[in-house]
Each structure stands twice: as C-alpha cells, then as structure tokens.
Design a protein around this motif. Structure first.
Motif, PDB file in Angstrom:
ATOM      1  N   ALA A  46       0.960  -0.902  -0.300  1.00 52.73           N
ATOM      2  CA  ALA A  46      -0.177   0.085  -0.307  1.00 52.73           C
ATOM      3  C   ALA A  46       1.016   1.258   0.290  1.00 52.73           C
ATOM      4  O   ALA A  46       0.451   2.288  -0.288  1.00 52.73           O
ATOM      5  N   GLU A  57     -16.578  -0.250   6.117  1.00 48.87           N
ATOM      6  CA  GLU A  57     -16.731  -1.545   6.046  1.00 48.87           C
ATOM      7  C   GLU A  57     -15.230  -0.783   5.041  1.00 48.87           C
ATOM      8  O   GLU A  57     -13.797  -1.373   5.189  1.00 48.87           O
ATOM      9  N   ARG A  92     -13.972   2.341   4.860  1.00 47.75           N
ATOM     10  CA  ARG A  92     -12.920   2.929   5.581  1.00 47.75           C
ATOM     11  C   ARG A  92     -12.221   2.907   6.162  1.00 47.75           C
ATOM     12  O   ARG A  92     -11.353   2.687   6.426  1.00 47.75           O
ATOM     13  N   ARG A  93     -12.880   1.521   6.702  1.00 44.82           N
ATOM     14  CA  ARG A  93     -11.766   0.594   8.134  1.00 44.82           C
ATOM     15  C   ARG A  93     -10.579  -0.231   7.213  1.00 44.82           C
ATOM     16  O   ARG A  93      -9.628  -0.499   8.222  1.00 44.82           O
ATOM     17  N   GLY A 132      -6.160   2.313   5.262  1.00 39.02           N
ATOM     18  CA  GLY A 132      -5.464   2.652   5.183  1.00 39.02           C
ATOM     19  C   GLY A 132      -4.518   0.771   4.574  1.00 39.02           C
ATOM     20  O   GLY A 132      -2.905   0.858   4.285  1.00 39.02           O
ATOM     21  N   LEU A 133      -5.196   0.100   3.974  1.00 40.53           N
ATOM     22  CA  LEU A 133      -4.681  -0.844   3.554  1.00 40.53           C
ATOM     23  C   LEU A 133      -4.549  -0.892   1.688  1.00 40.53           C
ATOM     24  O   LEU A 133      -4.561  -1.587   0.882  1.00 40.53           O
ATOM     25  N   GLN A 180     -21.902  -5.289   4.485  1.00 38.68           N
ATOM     26  CA  GLN A 180     -20.489  -4.569   4.620  1.00 38.68           C
ATOM     27  C   GLN A 180     -20.178  -6.577   4.641  1.00 38.68           C
ATOM     28  O   GLN A 180     -18.748  -6.206   4.114  1.00 38.68           O
ATOM     29  N   ARG A 195     -16.175  -7.265   2.492  1.00 34.49           N
ATOM     30  CA  ARG A 195     -16.088  -8.104   3.580  1.00 34.49           C
ATOM     31  C   ARG A 195     -15.115  -9.327   2.490  1.00 34.49           C
ATOM     32  O   ARG A 195     -13.991  -9.635   2.463  1.00 34.49           O
ATOM     33  N   THR A 232     -12.493  -7.889  -0.389  1.00 40.24           N
ATOM     34  CA  THR A 232     -11.238  -7.637   0.919  1.00 40.24           C
ATOM     35  C   THR A 232      -9.828  -9.160   1.359  1.00 40.24           C
ATOM     36  O   THR A 232      -9.443  -9.273   0.672  1.00 40.24           O
ATOM     37  N   ASP A 233     -10.927  -9.540   1.721  1.00 38.61           N
ATOM     38  CA  ASP A 233     -10.427 -11.033   2.300  1.00 38.61           C
ATOM     39  C   ASP A 233      -9.773 -11.597   0.835  1.00 38.61           C
ATOM     40  O   ASP A 233      -8.418 -11.720   1.077  1.00 38.61           O
ATOM     41  N   LEU A 267      -1.525   4.805   8.486  1.00 40.06           N
ATOM     42  CA  LEU A 267      -1.141   3.500   9.325  1.00 40.06           C
ATOM     43  C   LEU A 267      -0.412   2.143   8.686  1.00 40.06           C
ATOM     44  O   LEU A 267       0.671   1.113   9.272  1.00 40.06           O
ATOM     45  N   ARG A 314      -7.844  -9.806  10.003  1.00 45.03           N
ATOM     46  CA  ARG A 314      -8.166  -8.865   8.573  1.00 45.03           C
ATOM     47  C   ARG A 314      -6.981  -7.523   9.045  1.00 45.03           C
ATOM     48  O   ARG A 314      -6.928  -7.050   7.702  1.00 45.03           O
ATOM     49  N   LEU A 331      -2.229  -3.565   9.375  1.00 45.60           N
ATOM     50  CA  LEU A 331      -2.058  -2.853   9.698  1.00 45.60           C
ATOM     51  C   LEU A 331      -0.779  -2.267  11.364  1.00 45.60           C
ATOM     52  O   LEU A 331      -1.160  -1.941  11.963  1.00 45.60           O
ATOM     53  N   ASN A 385      -8.636   4.382  13.863  1.00 44.50           N
ATOM     54  CA  ASN A 385      -8.837   5.855  13.179  1.00 44.50           C
ATOM     55  C   ASN A 385      -9.443   6.739  14.172  1.00 44.50           C
ATOM     56  O   ASN A 385      -9.489   7.495  13.563  1.00 44.50           O
TER      57      ASN A 385
END
Lengths: 349, 349
Positions: free
Chosen positions: A55, A87, A89-90, A93-94, A308, A312, A315-316, B51, B90, B94, B320
């Motif tokens: 990232a 989701e 937003r969480r 960072g990645l 959500q 997930r 991204t998973d 992050l 998950r 980070l 966050n």
DNA sequence: CTGAAAGCGCTAACAA
DNA sequence: TTGTTAGCGCTTTCAG
C-alpha cells in the motif's frame, strides 16, 4: 520465525528482487523457467505479501472497488451503502478505495454506470442487478478482465459473478411460515401477499412459505396467494377482499416491502392483531404497526450487513487470498416489538 | 488534494520531521511551545497518520490486543475466540496483533492472566470478567496505564472499562416474553428457570421477562421463578415438579445456557411441544429439541459477533480515532427450527 | 530478459 | 531541544 519477504526469495533464487516481483505478479519480461523457479520457492517459503508495504509503495488506491447500487438512500439501499462505506473506511489504510457510481433507482441506467466503472480501472465491483438479463453480459466482460463482481441483494443467475451476498428467499418464506404456524391454531388458514410471481425472488419466498406452512401447521390451509404487483391500491383492495372472503383467516405473509397497505387494510377491517401478520424488511413507517401488534414480526434482510459482507468478501479475497463462497446467504433477522430499537432503522434516526 | 503528511507539517512549522514526530506522539525532548505550534498546524492540515507507513516502519505489532477469555472452546467462548481471531487477522497488515492468555474456565486465575498481559506491553485488553470484584482494580490499573479495556459478554460494572460488548439481558428477557405471549392463549401461565438471582445478569433477564410478560400477555400469570443454580439435577427436578404442579402452564423461559435438563423434563412429562419453551444461546445438543418443537425458539447472544465487535471497536478507536460507545448492546438473534442451519454452531460443524 | 536503485510515510537511533 | 538518517517491504523506473 520471521515471515519470508521478497528479498529472501530473491536470495534463494539467486535473482534480484525486481525479477521476483515480475514473477510474483505475472508481469512480462521474464523467462518462463525463472518464473516457475521463483514461484516454487515462494510457495515453499509460504510467502505472503506485506500489505502495508505494498500500500505504501503503490501509493493511493491499491484496490479500487466500484459500487453500483440505487441512490435511494432512504432505507434499504441507504443501509447497504452505509455498510459498504463503513467497511471500506476501515481498510483504507491497506490501499482500498471505492468508486461510487449509483443509479437513481434499481436498474435505471445501470448498464451505463457499470460500463463506466469498467473503464475506471476498478478491480472489483459490487452491484445490485436491476435487470439481470442486460447486466449479465457486462458481468461476464468484467470477470473476463479479471474484475471480480459481487452481486448484492439480487443475483444475476446466468452470469459468472464471483459471489452473491443476500438472503435465501426460500428461507425467508419458511421462517415466516414457522412463525405464523406457531402463532395460529392447528387447521388455520393463511395467505401470502407477494409481488409478481414471475420474479424469481417472490416466487421462492412464496414457495418457501407454502411448503413450510404445509409442514408446520397441522391441517392448515392456504387461503390465497395474491400478487399485488407492488401497487398500494391493489394491495389494499385485495387484502380487504381477502379478509372479507375468509373469516377464518389467521395468518398473512407479505413477502415484499410493500406492507403498509396491508396493515391499513387489517386495521380498517378491525382484524389488526387478530390475524398474524408477518412482513418483510423494516422502515420507520412500520414502527407503529409493530408496536401496536398489527405486524407480529418482520423478516429483516439486514442490508447494512449485506454491504459490509460484500466488501469483506472482496478484501479477504483480494488482499488476503481467502476463498470466496459462490453465494453467501445471510441469516435473516426477526424484528419484534421488543427488539425494534435494536435495528439501525430505529436507532440511527 | 493530497493528504497532508509529516513532511508537510515539518515544512510549515519550519522544523524537521523528527520534531514533528515527537510532537505528534507526546514523546519527550521537545519544547512545549513548539509542540503546541506543530499540533496546531497538524490540526489545521487535518493530518491523519498513514497507517500502512507506520505499520511498515515500526515492524511487527503496532497495536497489540491482549485477550483473556475462557479456554473452553466448545461453544460460546470458542465462538468469541473465533470472532476475535478472524477480525484481528483482517487488520494484521495494519500492525495489529493479539496476545492470547486464556483462563481455563470463567474467572479461574484471571487476575494472574490479566496482570501478565499488563506486563506484556499490550495497548488494549479484551476480557470476560468472571469475578468482577477482583478484576475491577486490574481494569482500573490498565486504564490508568492508558490500556483500553473492553469487557465482553459480562461487564465489570464498577470499573472504568472503556467499553462493554454484549447483549442487554433485560431485552433478552423481554424478547422471550414477547415470543411466549404470542404463542400462548391470553390468561396463560408462564415460568422462568434461571441461574442465581443474585447474579445481575440472571436477575435482569428474569425481570425483563416478568415485566414483558405482564404487559404482553393479557391476564397472564407467572407460575414461578426457579433458581436452578446451573445444576442439571436441580434443573430437571424442579422442572418436573413445576409441570406437575401447574397443569395450566403454557410457557417456560430458561434464561441460562443450561436448558437440556428442562428439555428432557418436558419430554419425559409428555408436554414437549405443548408448553412454549424459550431458551438461551445455542449449541449442537439443542438441535434435536429445536427440530422436534420442544424448544420453540432460543435467544442467541451471537458470541462470534461479540468477539468481532470488540476488536472492531478497539481498532476503530486506536487506529482511526473513532469514538467508542461506553456500552454496545448487540441485537439478540432468534433461533427457530427453520433458520437453525444459519448459525455457525450448526453450519461449521 | 534481468539488475539496481529510488522512493512511499513513518519510526527510531544517533548526532549535533 | 532539535536535525539527520537508515531502514520497514514493496513497486516501479531506468540501465544494462
């Protein structure tokens, strides 16, 4: 022990990290034999990329997820949207980001939006196909470009979408049947009010209810299966006639979101609370009817969780290489009077 | 526009990035005035740390979460554990990691475990306080060291834990009451079988049921509130006597996980399916009783979601800077025969 | 076809 | 009290 990195692999393979990178990502400019060798070593070392490093290196937006859902934010789709956005937003960072290209309402101009998204270099797509027939080819195209598409709430059955997130319509119907059967005496009559039975989802919900009720309610009978075509008037009128024509009716299952006319009909006919009414989904206007017992329970699709979950799954899969199920049925929640306040629709405004 | 970074701030403040870092993290060796200035600039620029960069720089484990929950992985706690582990995995990228220091069973040696964790440099804690009185001081100590602690499933009421994740026991009871009330005729009798009423949780569940039933069931009456003290024999015996003594009993709510003896009693007395039995939680042995109608419904605490939620609250807060609620009540799910297969306990082995 | 090297934004150790 | 610098693991560009 420390996790193997690209350097480690390079050393073992006696090449440079640049070459390792090429091998790992199927980039051109590398001899097939060296690629094979490197991949073998990587496998042996159980190499997993360091996502933070990637990232950081690649800068903004490593994995862009395109979203095409209806814009009507009032209820259902607003919840889906919120679930997706939260989701994403969480994991921003990645290097995850989203491209939001909504349609005004279900199916309205979705082809254009989706085509747009394909042009914007997304690597995944979340869509609610309003018109599966016209969307299917676009999904095919996307998947061929290695863009993973996840259908949400409504599926595109004849396409090769990577996954579907939603509820099992037949199960919804069965749950409604179980509830009705438990609420009414043996030998009772029940009815289904649905949308158009030519729609797969409505057909399956009805089917689930019919079969479930037959099994769960000893001696029970189905008074009618009414198609209301999502029309308020039709719904109200048909319900009134249903009640008038079946004084022994004890249960009604409304399998669409369009339950208010039915509630009004029950109230007007003075049978509110006498007939076990099971509805579908949840929105603020249902509150009074749930509170006063007109609606006994509602089968809730949990749109927020759907959104959500879709994110997930992607991204998973794309970040961690986790397997992705072909279809992911969420557990429908049951809304009662007591737990009403627990649902987002009633606690977050 | 591009997000401001530490360099940007440094330039505006006419200092080096090292100084900015010191200011941002409250590290020593910086004049208070410069810190103020830098912080002001950072705020103006809406600085948010990158992050991924941080995780990469600091290497392994930027944010370590200590876990102290019972080791009994068979059901409930196994689900909590799974929820926690999955969620941590998950965000490992980070820089989140966990330190797992379980206790053999609820409360058994938890003081030592928690004290251990405090020594291991974690920056957050997830615990199920078995003995709130002795744990509370440890929680205080942790929070004073700026270690955020989240209680899960059971709370530590007199402590200043950062948050609590679990269900609202009173709501559980009310939901059970609503279900019973809908299943039984007006004027029916119902009973509660609980653990020890001196335990806050059991007391509140009973209370919720009692109050809910009074309101929901017209003319209904409570036949008894039995304390079974989690003993199988006691539970079975008391249930048998209850049934014998109240031929007009129509509903039973078991507010503890210990429902099997009750199921057996109902079956043995030949009233399985005649009495509406509402239970708590879910484990495989309940399957047959749910399927054959002995258990009408169960109020499910969703331990997996509890674990997941606890981790999310912490990462959202610590990564966050999201606000964290003082208590987070999850929506209890309702287990029926039809949706049994949707629950992890029944679909994942 | 392959190697070398410059960063990405941040932390931490060392210098001044 | 502050500045400088060397990485963290990866992508990407430019040389060879």
């Amino acid at each position: 022990m420390k996790r193997a990195g690209i350097h480690q692999i390079a050393k073992l393979a006696k090449v440079s990290i640049g070459t390792v990178d090429r091998a790992l990502h199927g980039r051109p400019g590398i001899r097939e034999s060296t690629r094979k060798r490197i991949l073998r070593i990587a496998k042996k070392l159980e190499y997993t990329p360091h996502l933070a490093a990637r990232a950081l290196s690649v800068g903004r937006a490593n994995l862009r997820i395109g979203i095409c859902i209806p814009e009507e934010i009032r209820f259902f789709y607003g919840q889906i949207r919120a679930g997706i956005f939260d989701e994403v937003r969480r994991v921003k960072g990645l290097g995850v980001d989203l491209v939001y290209r909504p349609v005004p309402s279900l199916g309205e101009g979705e082809d254009i939006r989706i085509a747009d998204l394909l042009g914007e270099g997304v690597s995944a797509l979340i869509v609610t196909p309003g018109n599966p027939k016209t969307v299917a080819p676009l999904i095919e195209k996307a998947e061929q470009q290695n863009i993973r598409v996840v259908c949400i709430t409504t599926d595109a059955p004849r396409s090769h979408r990577t996954s579907f997130v939603g509820i099992d319509p037949e199960l919804s119907g069965r749950m409604a049947a179980e509830l009705v059967a438990k609420f009414v005496p043996a030998g009772a009559k029940a009815a289904v009010i649905t949308g158009m039975l030519t729609t797969e989802e409505h057909r399956l919900k009805s089917l689930g209810f019919l079969d479930g009720f037959r099994k769960d309610c000893e001696g029970g009978a189905i008074a009618a299966v009414l198609e209301a075509h999502e029309s308020e008037q039709e719904s109200y009128g048909k319900t009134c006639r249903l009640i008038a024509g079946h004084p022994d009716l004890h249960g009604i299952y409304v399998s669409t979101v369009n339950c208010l006319p039915v509630c009004r009909a029950l109230t007007d006919q003075g049978v509110s609370g006498k007939i076990a009414l099971i509805t579908t989904d949840l929105f603020p206007e249902m509150g009074p009817y749930l509170r006063n017992g007109t609606i006994m329970a509602s089968i809730y699709q949990d749109p927020y969780l759907q959104g959500q979950t879709a994110v997930r799954l992607l991204t998973d899969l794309l970040l961690n290489g986790a397997p992705i199920p072909e279809t992911r049925f969420l557990n429908p929640a049951i809304v009662l009077r007591t737990n009403l306040g627990q649902f987002r629709e009633f606690s977050h405004g």
